[in-house]
Design an enzyme around this catalytic site. Structure first.
Site: not given
Length: 302
Positions: A217, A265
């Site tokens: 994260r 990502h």
């Protein structure tokens, strides 16, 4: 059973065939009378965010491993299950292992510039210390792959729950876990307790020249503190796959920094073909009154 597909419309063509193949008894729909639905399959970004009308739903099944974008939804009153997808776990383990090997072997040293750099031989993997922050499903899959290569592994989680082949440390031993990390792999969830966990003080605990690989994260690391640690030469490199703002703005300093590799990502993805059987199992459990797998603890946020 009637199930609402509460996810972005773009996901429907990929997900609906896999879900119906895994659970043919399911009547899967994108809309309808809220009172008629027995369960909800959810991903952020769809048209439905107010879940309060779906009073008869026995389960909300997330399609993603991260649930920070739904767990705080005040209209969510049904049990919430996060996704634990074996395909996602394998993909994450492969990403982390690939970058750990690049750091371990010093692959970036060998510029194709005619200079013969044979003055440094890397240690064997057993002599390289790797710390994994976050030892849930993704951390354990990564540890299993790295352990098979022979890396000396330390794992850290709030609970310190044992893991095969890993020296586990608990909540009070974060500094100790960081001090061991020649390569630090970050797989913690986004919770109030983990945001900016790696601040300037904790980054300074890492050995000089340490690599950070963060596909967990983006909120975990203090951006300014990371840049400062790289600029003063304390850290060797950071591989970042997740960010506080995504897509990462083109003018963000991470893009141009020589000590940072940005990946967009892509470390791991929930794959319909491997995730659909997980959804099917949980739906059947919820409909039959059996315990649901991977329920989210609202207080912890995961």
């Amino acid at each position: 059973m009637k199930v609402l597909f509460a996810a972005p419309a773009a996901h429907w063509p990929r997900w609906s065939p896999a879900l119906l193949a895994a659970c043919p008894e399911m009547d899967l729909a994108r809309d309808g009378d809220p009172d008629g639905f027995d369960a909800i399959i959810y991903a952020p970004g769809g048209e439905i965010e107010d879940l309060s009308p779906y009073r008869n739903a026995r389960l909300v099944q997330s399609l993603w491993a991260g649930v920070e974008r739904i767990v705080a939804n005040p209209t969510l009153t049904r049990p919430l299950a996060r996704m634990v997808d074996p395909g996602l776990a394998q993909g994450m383990a492969e990403f982390c292992t690939g970058w750990a090997m690049r750091a371990h072997l010093g692959m970036d040293r060998y510029l194709q510039d005619g200079i013969w750099r044979n003055d440094l031989t890397p240690p064997l993997a057993s002599g390289r210390r790797v710390t994994i922050l976050g030892m849930g499903e993704l951390g354990r899959a990564t540890a299993a792959m790295l352990g098979a290569i022979g890396f000396a592994l330390t794992g850290w989680s709030a609970s310190g729950r044992p893991a095969d082949g890993v020296e586990m440390l608990g909540a009070r031993d974060l500094d100790r876990a960081l001090q061991r990390a020649e390569i630090l792999i970050c797989l913690l969830p986004d919770t109030p307790a983990t945001r900016s966990l790696l601040d300037a003080r904790r980054l300074a605990r890492l050995p000089k020249g340490a690599w950070i690989v963060n596909p967990g994260r983006g909120t975990l690391i203090d951006d300014d503190a990371l840049l400062a640690a790289l600029d003063r030469g304390h850290l060797g490199h950071a591989v970042l796959d997740v960010f506080r703002t995504e897509p990462l703005p083109p003018d963000h300093p991470f893009w141009a920094h020589p000590g940072i590799t940005v990946t967009p990502h892509i470390a791991a993805e929930t794959r319909p073909e491997t995730a659909a059987p997980v959804v099917a199992e949980n739906l059947r459990r919820a409909m039959s009154g059996r315990p649901v797998l991977h329920l989210v603890d609202r207080a912890k946020g995961y």
